[in-house]
Design an enzyme around this catalytic site. Structure first.
Site, PDB file in Angstrom:
ATOM      1  N   VAL A  44       3.128   3.024  -2.742  1.00 13.11           N
ATOM      2  CA  VAL A  44       2.955   1.584  -2.548  1.00 13.11           C
ATOM      3  C   VAL A  44       4.077   1.028  -1.659  1.00 13.11           C
ATOM      4  CG1 VAL A  44       2.693  -0.661  -3.690  1.00 13.11           C
ATOM      5  CG2 VAL A  44       1.715   1.383  -4.733  1.00 13.11           C
ATOM      6  N   CYS A  45       5.284   1.540  -1.824  1.00 13.11           N
ATOM      7  CA  CYS A  45       6.393   1.107  -0.960  1.00 13.11           C
ATOM      8  C   CYS A  45       6.114   1.507   0.487  1.00 13.11           C
ATOM      9  CB  CYS A  45       7.708   1.710  -1.436  1.00 13.11           C
ATOM     10  SG  CYS A  45       8.198   1.129  -3.078  1.00 13.11           S
ATOM     11  N   GLU A  46       5.517   2.661   0.661  1.00 13.01           N
ATOM     12  CA  GLU A  46       5.143   3.117   1.997  1.00 13.01           C
ATOM     13  C   GLU A  46       4.162   2.136   2.641  1.00 13.01           C
ATOM     14  OE1 GLU A  46       2.659   6.885   3.693  1.00 13.01           O
ATOM     15  OE2 GLU A  46       4.242   7.312   2.229  1.00 13.01           O
TER      16      GLU A  46
END
Length: 154
Positions: A44-46
């Site tokens: 999700v951070c990606e």
């Protein structure tokens, strides 16, 4: 102490991916999108940081600087940033001090005792150094509302 819209944004001094210490003051001049991510390399951070990367030109035209912060060390952040060609600073808050200052600490991530991370959150700091926009999620899998952020910046 919870930060709210209208409060002064806490300053920080954090290492970037080149081990240079960076402060909030050096990014001032326009609005600053301060994105706290849960973990470098997580899916999700990606997606979140790649979305900011892909919006760079649009944000740059508005005079906006994106700065991302994780509690990972500068070496993990560097590998993550290089893999995805991030065009903004990714800062290492490995002591979680800034994460605590912004009141977005998520203790015991994934129920692992003492594995602290940042709650996924976005602060927009106005030219006067005050918080103009705040979004904080208790769910590390939830992405911010990118359209809402872009609309605020316009």
């Amino acid at each position: 102490m919870s930060l709210n819209v209208g409060d002064n944004a806490p300053d920080f001094e954090l290492a970037d991916t080149e081990l240079k210490m960076r402060t909030l003051d050096e990014f001032k001049g326009g609005k600053i999108v301060l994105s706290f991510i849960v973990a470098a390399g997580s899916p999700v951070c990606e997606v979140e940081l790649c979305t900011f990367r892909d919006s760079y030109e649009e944000m740059n035209k508005l005079g906006v600087q994106v700065v991302a912060i994780s509690n990972d060390g500068p070496f993990a952040n560097k590998a993550f940033a290089e893999k995805h060609n991030f065009n903004f600073p990714l800062l290492a808050d490995y002591t979680s001090k800034t994460i605590r200052d912004y009141d977005v600490l998520m203790p015991d991530l994934l129920h692992i005792k003492d594995y602290n991370a940042a709650k996924r959150s976005v602060f927009i700091i106005n030219e006067d150094g005050k918080i103009g926009y705040k979004w904080v999620s208790e769910d590390p899998l939830k992405e911010p509302n990118y359209d809402e952020i872009k609309n605020f910046l316009k």
